[in-house]
Design a protein around this motif. Structure first.
Motif, PDB file in Angstrom:
ATOM      1  N   SER A  32       0.833  -1.202   0.000  1.00 50.02           N
ATOM      2  CA  SER A  32       0.000   0.000   0.000  1.00 50.02           C
ATOM      3  C   SER A  32       0.869   1.254   0.000  1.00 50.02           C
ATOM      4  O   SER A  32       2.028   1.224   0.416  1.00 50.02           O
ATOM      5  N   LYS A  33       0.262   2.341  -0.448  1.00 47.01           N
ATOM      6  CA  LYS A  33       0.953   3.631  -0.423  1.00 47.01           C
ATOM      7  C   LYS A  33       1.231   4.045   1.014  1.00 47.01           C
ATOM      8  O   LYS A  33       2.283   4.605   1.316  1.00 47.01           O
ATOM      9  N   GLN A  34       0.308   3.744   1.917  1.00 45.76           N
ATOM     10  CA  GLN A  34       0.507   4.070   3.329  1.00 45.76           C
ATOM     11  C   GLN A  34       1.694   3.297   3.889  1.00 45.76           C
ATOM     12  O   GLN A  34       2.463   3.825   4.685  1.00 45.76           O
ATOM     13  N   GLY A  35       1.889   2.062   3.458  1.00 44.98           N
ATOM     14  CA  GLY A  35       3.052   1.290   3.880  1.00 44.98           C
ATOM     15  C   GLY A  35       4.341   1.955   3.442  1.00 44.98           C
ATOM     16  O   GLY A  35       5.315   2.035   4.201  1.00 44.98           O
ATOM     17  N   ALA A  36       4.373   2.457   2.210  1.00 46.58           N
ATOM     18  CA  ALA A  36       5.555   3.171   1.715  1.00 46.58           C
ATOM     19  C   ALA A  36       5.794   4.441   2.521  1.00 46.58           C
ATOM     20  O   ALA A  36       6.929   4.761   2.885  1.00 46.58           O
ATOM     21  N   GLN A  37       4.723   5.163   2.823  1.00 50.10           N
ATOM     22  CA  GLN A  37       4.859   6.390   3.627  1.00 50.10           C
ATOM     23  C   GLN A  37       5.357   6.062   5.030  1.00 50.10           C
ATOM     24  O   GLN A  37       6.183   6.786   5.587  1.00 50.10           O
ATOM     25  N   ASN A  38       4.879   4.962   5.591  1.00 49.88           N
ATOM     26  CA  ASN A  38       5.351   4.541   6.918  1.00 49.88           C
ATOM     27  C   ASN A  38       6.845   4.223   6.877  1.00 49.88           C
ATOM     28  O   ASN A  38       7.574   4.522   7.820  1.00 49.88           O
ATOM     29  N   GLY A  39       7.315   3.615   5.784  1.00 46.21           N
ATOM     30  CA  GLY A  39       8.744   3.344   5.625  1.00 46.21           C
ATOM     31  C   GLY A  39       9.558   4.623   5.575  1.00 46.21           C
ATOM     32  O   GLY A  39      10.627   4.721   6.194  1.00 46.21           O
ATOM     33  N   ILE A  40       9.062   5.611   4.850  1.00 44.03           N
ATOM     34  CA  ILE A  40       9.738   6.917   4.786  1.00 44.03           C
ATOM     35  C   ILE A  40       9.786   7.544   6.176  1.00 44.03           C
ATOM     36  O   ILE A  40      10.829   8.044   6.610  1.00 44.03           O
ATOM     37  N   ASP A  41       8.669   7.501   6.877  1.00 42.98           N
ATOM     38  CA  ASP A  41       8.615   8.077   8.224  1.00 42.98           C
ATOM     39  C   ASP A  41       9.614   7.397   9.150  1.00 42.98           C
ATOM     40  O   ASP A  41      10.264   8.059   9.973  1.00 42.98           O
ATOM     41  N   ALA A  42       9.768   6.075   9.023  1.00 41.69           N
ATOM     42  CA  ALA A  42      10.720   5.341   9.854  1.00 41.69           C
ATOM     43  C   ALA A  42      12.146   5.783   9.565  1.00 41.69           C
ATOM     44  O   ALA A  42      12.947   5.978  10.487  1.00 41.69           O
ATOM     45  N   VAL A  43      12.487   5.958   8.291  1.00 44.08           N
ATOM     46  CA  VAL A  43      13.839   6.409   7.937  1.00 44.08           C
ATOM     47  C   VAL A  43      14.092   7.801   8.488  1.00 44.08           C
ATOM     48  O   VAL A  43      15.151   8.072   9.048  1.00 44.08           O
ATOM     49  N   LYS A  44      13.115   8.680   8.369  1.00 40.97           N
ATOM     50  CA  LYS A  44      13.262  10.041   8.888  1.00 40.97           C
ATOM     51  C   LYS A  44      13.492  10.031  10.402  1.00 40.97           C
ATOM     52  O   LYS A  44      14.253  10.834  10.921  1.00 40.97           O
ATOM     53  N   ARG A  45      12.828   9.122  11.101  1.00 36.34           N
ATOM     54  CA  ARG A  45      12.955   9.026  12.552  1.00 36.34           C
ATOM     55  C   ARG A  45      14.292   8.428  12.973  1.00 36.34           C
ATOM     56  O   ARG A  45      14.915   8.879  13.921  1.00 36.34           O
TER      57      ARG A  45
END
Length: 56
Positions: A32-45
């Motif tokens: 899902s697109k939300q899964g990809a966004q969650n991955g980006i958020d994890a990298v940023k964190r």
């Protein structure tokens, strides 16, 4: 910057690009697109505090 991509039948993934547009890294495939966004958020964190290990 991060860019999110989609391929029919495969899913979503992202690239992290440098200021000169070179791809620094890419993600796994997400359903899902939300899964990809969650991955980006994890990298940023996580990335600001990530240690560097020189294995040379």
């Amino acid at each position: 910057m991060f860019e999110i991509f989609y391929t029919v039948g495969r899913g979503y993934w992202w690239h992290l690009k440098a200021g000169n547009a070179e791809v620094l890294c890419h993600s796994e495939m997400y359903a899902s697109k939300q899964g990809a966004q969650n991955g980006i958020d994890a990298v940023k964190r996580i990335a600001p505090g990530a240690p560097v290990y020189d294995r040379t």
